[in-house]
Design an enzyme around this catalytic site. Structure first.
Site, PDB file in Angstrom:
ATOM      1  N   HIS A   1      60.472  26.868  57.338  1.00 30.91           N
ATOM      2  CA  HIS A   1      59.197  27.090  58.209  1.00 30.91           C
ATOM      3  C   HIS A   1      58.505  25.826  58.026  1.00 30.91           C
ATOM      4  CE1 HIS A   1      58.940  31.116  60.014  1.00 30.91           C
ATOM      5  NE2 HIS A   1      59.824  31.448  59.257  1.00 30.91           N
TER       6      HIS A   1
ATOM      7  N   GLU B   1      56.356  24.208  60.070  1.00 30.48           N
ATOM      8  CA  GLU B   1      55.185  24.488  60.469  1.00 30.48           C
ATOM      9  C   GLU B   1      54.124  24.716  59.344  1.00 30.48           C
ATOM     10  OE1 GLU B   1      56.217  28.519  60.578  1.00 30.48           O
ATOM     11  OE2 GLU B   1      57.205  26.624  61.036  1.00 30.48           O
TER      12      GLU B   1
ATOM     13  N   CYS C   1      63.659  28.847  62.136  1.00 35.08           N
ATOM     14  CA  CYS C   1      63.948  30.217  61.343  1.00 35.08           C
ATOM     15  C   CYS C   1      64.709  31.295  62.133  1.00 35.08           C
ATOM     16  CB  CYS C   1      62.742  31.041  60.629  1.00 35.08           C
ATOM     17  SG  CYS C   1      63.043  32.226  59.466  1.00 35.08           S
TER      18      CYS C   1
END
Length: 234
Positions: free
Chosen positions: A208, A210, A105
């Site tokens: 994102h 994660e 990001c």
């Protein structure tokens, strides 16, 4: 040996520096050992970073426009000169090492700026109609839109033709830096992924992964490839 992954501090909250837990979780569960690299002055030199086998740059606030030689847009969000300047300097140091980099990001925008590219400070400056890139879902792991991957590219090899991703950004890549190639985009042609043609493993993604680690095998595969590349540096 387990590869050590240096995670650049996400920034400051009052007098504390932090890295959000999902980044640590994703690295650890992919077989890496996460180590937080705090914002310091001066920036660590290459020798002091040799213990790291790879580097992860996280999401966060907007980047200070002055560091891009620009005046601020009225829609520019919160910024932090100390964090921003540190990240850009650290990215330049890290890139010179030739070790794997995963930039997420804001991290992808830092990567592009550090290499000489530019960004749109706000979606309103994007010169064509665009979809919503700042989702308001209850969970950050929820999907928002499709990203289509270019062939050939590392991300095409990891994901195939496309992947459904989450999305939390209002700034877009404007001009890609030299040696950075777009490898993923949305239906509105916003660049959602960058790769380098002069580096063995340098990937930037605008979503994102994660936050999707526990719900998406594809995102786990992205982190697995990153850690595998870092393990070759051990």
């Amino acid at each position: 040996m387990i590869p050590i992954i240096g995670i650049a501090s996400c920034g400051f909250t009052e007098e504390k520096q932090f890295v959000s837990q999902p980044y640590i979780h994703a690295v650890e569960n992919s077989g890496g050992f996460p180590v937080i690299l705090p914002c310091t002055s001066p920036t660590p030199d290459p020798l002091s970073l040799q213990f790291c086998s790879g580097f992860l740059f996280c999401g966060g606030n907007d980047i200070t426009p002055a560091l891009m030689n620009e005046d601020p847009s009225p829609e520019n969000g919160d910024t932090d000169w100390q964090t921003d300047s540190f990240h850009i300097k650290l990215m330049k140091t890290v890139l010179a090492s030739g070790k794997p980099v995963l930039a997420i990001c804001r991290g992808m925008q830092v990567l592009n700026i550090a290499m000489g590219g530019s960004i749109y400070q706000d979606a309103s400056l994007y010169p064509r109609a665009h979809i919503g890139h700042m989702q308001r879902s209850r969970k950050r792991s929820d999907i928002s839109h499709k990203v289509i991957f270019k062939k050939p590219s590392m991300l095409y090899n990891i994901f195939g033709n496309y992947a459904f991703t989450n999305s939390f950004h209002h700034q877009y890549i404007k001009r890609c830096a030299p040696h950075l190639t777009p490898s993923g985009h949305t239906s509105d042609q916003v660049i959602e992924a960058l790769e380098a043609d002069n580096h063995p493993f340098m990937i930037g993604v605008q979503w994102h992964p994660e936050c999707m680690y526990d719900t998406s095998p594809e995102m786990r595969n992205l982190f697995a490839h990153f850690i595998q590349a870092a393990a070759k540096q051990v």
